[in-house]
Design a protein around this motif. Structure first.
Motif, PDB file in Angstrom:
ATOM      1  N   TRP A 281     -39.856  45.243 -33.690  1.00 14.33           N
ATOM      2  CA  TRP A 281     -39.165  44.079 -34.252  1.00 14.33           C
ATOM      3  C   TRP A 281     -38.204  43.484 -33.231  1.00 14.33           C
ATOM      4  O   TRP A 281     -38.198  42.270 -32.996  1.00 14.33           O
ATOM      5  CB  TRP A 281     -38.406  44.476 -35.516  1.00 14.33           C
ATOM      6  N   CYS A 282     -37.376  44.335 -32.639  1.00 17.50           N
ATOM      7  CA  CYS A 282     -36.352  43.845 -31.706  1.00 17.50           C
ATOM      8  C   CYS A 282     -36.969  43.180 -30.485  1.00 17.50           C
ATOM      9  O   CYS A 282     -36.565  42.075 -30.089  1.00 17.50           O
ATOM     10  CB  CYS A 282     -35.447  44.997 -31.265  1.00 17.50           C
TER      11      CYS A 282
ATOM     12  N   SER B 277     -31.664  40.471 -28.987  1.00 17.00           N
ATOM     13  CA  SER B 277     -32.670  39.711 -29.724  1.00 17.00           C
ATOM     14  C   SER B 277     -32.014  38.607 -30.549  1.00 17.00           C
ATOM     15  O   SER B 277     -32.477  37.456 -30.557  1.00 17.00           O
ATOM     16  CB  SER B 277     -33.495  40.637 -30.627  1.00 17.00           C
TER      17      SER B 277
ATOM     18  N   ILE C  67     -41.195  50.994 -35.124  1.00 15.73           N
ATOM     19  CA  ILE C  67     -41.173  49.733 -35.869  1.00 15.73           C
ATOM     20  C   ILE C  67     -39.925  48.933 -35.517  1.00 15.73           C
ATOM     21  O   ILE C  67     -39.974  47.715 -35.306  1.00 15.73           O
ATOM     22  CB  ILE C  67     -41.232  50.009 -37.387  1.00 15.73           C
ATOM     23  N   ALA C  68     -38.788  49.635 -35.432  1.00 20.30           N
ATOM     24  CA  ALA C  68     -37.526  48.973 -35.083  1.00 20.30           C
ATOM     25  C   ALA C  68     -37.599  48.355 -33.696  1.00 20.30           C
ATOM     26  O   ALA C  68     -37.192  47.202 -33.487  1.00 20.30           O
ATOM     27  CB  ALA C  68     -36.376  49.980 -35.159  1.00 20.30           C
TER      28      ALA C  68
ATOM     29  N   SER D  76     -35.907  49.148 -40.995  1.00 23.26           N
ATOM     30  CA  SER D  76     -36.393  50.098 -39.987  1.00 23.26           C
ATOM     31  C   SER D  76     -35.308  50.420 -38.966  1.00 23.26           C
ATOM     32  O   SER D  76     -35.181  51.574 -38.527  1.00 23.26           O
ATOM     33  CB  SER D  76     -37.635  49.554 -39.285  1.00 23.26           C
ATOM     34  N   ILE D  77     -34.501  49.429 -38.604  1.00 24.84           N
ATOM     35  CA  ILE D  77     -33.424  49.664 -37.638  1.00 24.84           C
ATOM     36  C   ILE D  77     -32.352  50.555 -38.249  1.00 24.84           C
ATOM     37  O   ILE D  77     -31.870  51.505 -37.622  1.00 24.84           O
ATOM     38  CB  ILE D  77     -32.818  48.328 -37.162  1.00 24.84           C
TER      39      ILE D  77
ATOM     40  N   SER E   1     -32.006  45.379 -47.995  1.00 25.78           N
ATOM     41  CA  SER E   1     -32.588  46.417 -47.153  1.00 25.78           C
ATOM     42  C   SER E   1     -32.081  47.763 -47.660  1.00 25.78           C
ATOM     43  O   SER E   1     -31.459  47.838 -48.731  1.00 25.78           O
ATOM     44  CB  SER E   1     -32.177  46.216 -45.682  1.00 25.78           C
TER      45      SER E   1
ATOM     46  N   ASN F 258     -40.118  46.006 -45.571  1.00 26.81           N
ATOM     47  CA  ASN F 258     -40.932  45.436 -44.488  1.00 26.81           C
ATOM     48  C   ASN F 258     -40.193  44.373 -43.680  1.00 26.81           C
ATOM     49  O   ASN F 258     -40.817  43.567 -42.996  1.00 26.81           O
ATOM     50  CB  ASN F 258     -42.220  44.838 -45.070  1.00 26.81           C
ATOM     51  N   GLN F 259     -38.880  44.375 -43.749  1.00 30.27           N
ATOM     52  CA  GLN F 259     -38.087  43.483 -42.905  1.00 30.27           C
ATOM     53  C   GLN F 259     -37.392  44.325 -41.825  1.00 30.27           C
ATOM     54  O   GLN F 259     -37.230  45.540 -41.979  1.00 30.27           O
ATOM     55  CB  GLN F 259     -37.081  42.700 -43.752  1.00 30.27           C
ATOM     56  N   PRO F 260     -37.012  43.712 -40.712  1.00 31.08           N
ATOM     57  CA  PRO F 260     -36.545  44.485 -39.548  1.00 31.08           C
ATOM     58  C   PRO F 260     -35.296  45.326 -39.783  1.00 31.08           C
ATOM     59  O   PRO F 260     -35.167  46.409 -39.207  1.00 31.08           O
ATOM     60  CB  PRO F 260     -36.283  43.410 -38.479  1.00 31.08           C
TER      61      PRO F 260
ATOM     62  N   PHE G 236     -30.912  45.042 -30.336  1.00 34.01           N
ATOM     63  CA  PHE G 236     -30.743  44.196 -31.510  1.00 34.01           C
ATOM     64  C   PHE G 236     -29.813  43.022 -31.192  1.00 34.01           C
ATOM     65  O   PHE G 236     -30.076  41.882 -31.581  1.00 34.01           O
ATOM     66  CB  PHE G 236     -30.174  45.032 -32.659  1.00 34.01           C
TER      67      PHE G 236
END
Length: 257
Positions: free
Chosen positions: A237-238, A157, A233-234, A213-214, A189, A208-210, A154
């Protein structure tokens, strides 16, 4: 043989640039203090003032809250990467180093790795404070390593996003302003409250934003619960953000040098 020598010099150059950036950090510890103090203040506020009024379905609100606080700290910390890159650009440091026999991208990688190290220090400080506030985890060594890996990914990114801002900004305010939406993204979130309590439109965005999930992945790992599909999913995204940001950051860097 020549390829091995080039690679060796590349990593040596990066280590030198990393050392240069880290010395700047250590000479100005207020950077790390500034990055950690706001997330810690937020953690204190939510746990001791607002936490009693928030229903999360868990016995310990600090356990629920910590993953989101860590992401906020990282989002805050990467703004300093953009600031340091902008400063180097304005002072002509890039051009000066390019006249020396060093790898062209070593300076940029030095800033990126400095971000990784400095943010790791901030995360460690926040976890220690959380322990004093009652945070406890039943996770073993492997889940903790997984958490460390996700936080590092994270950080990388967002750092490459910061590199774009630092290399292309026209003013010092513009170099760091991009981080403000990232710092406040955890509020929309599951970092502070379950998404079930949100209005439909907000809930759809939050789920549905990163960050969600993180956060859910880190929370499950620290509590010893199954992570399900959230971890994939996390990671998607990363990795996706990092690859796209890396491409644009390198393009901006090549224009500068």
């Amino acid at each position: 043989m020549e390829t091995e020598i080039v690679k060796k010099h590349f990593f040596i150059d990066i280590s030198v640039m990393l050392g240069r950036s880290m010395r700047h950090i250590m000479r100005s510890m207020d950077t790390i203090i500034t990055v950690t103090i706001t997330p810690i203040a937020m953690m204190l506020l939510f746990v001791y003032v607002l936490g009693g009024a928030i229903e999360t379905g868990t016995d310990s609100y600090v356990n629920y809250l910590l993953p989101g606080i860590l992401l906020m700290a990282i989002a805050s910390g990467i703004s300093y990467t953009a600031f340091r890159l902008f400063t180097d650009v304005q002072k002509g440091i890039f051009e000066r180093f390019q006249t020396m026999p060093i790898s062209r991208s070593a300076l940029l990688w030095g800033h990126v790795l400095t971000s990784l190290v400095s943010n790791a220090i901030s995360v460690l400080v926040i976890i220690l404070v959380a322990l004093l506030m009652g945070f406890r985890s039943s996770a073993g060594i492997l889940p903790w390593l997984a958490v460390a890996g996700i936080l590092a990914l994270f950080t990388l990114s967002l750092t490459w996003v910061a590199a774009i801002a630092g290399l292309t900004a026209k003013t010092v305010d513009g170099a760091s302003a991009f981080s403000y939406p990232l710092i406040f993204l955890p509020f929309i979130s599951s970092a502070f409250v379950p998404t079930d309590s949100m209005p439909t439109a907000v809930r759809v965005f939050a789920e549905n934003q990163p960050v969600t999930s993180i956060v859910e992945t880190i929370r499950a790992l620290l509590s010893g619960q199954p992570v399900g599909n959230d971890i994939w999913i996390a990671l998607a995204w990363c990795v996706g953000i990092m690859l796209v940001a890396y491409v644009f950051a390198m393009r901006a860097y090549k224009k500068r040098v």
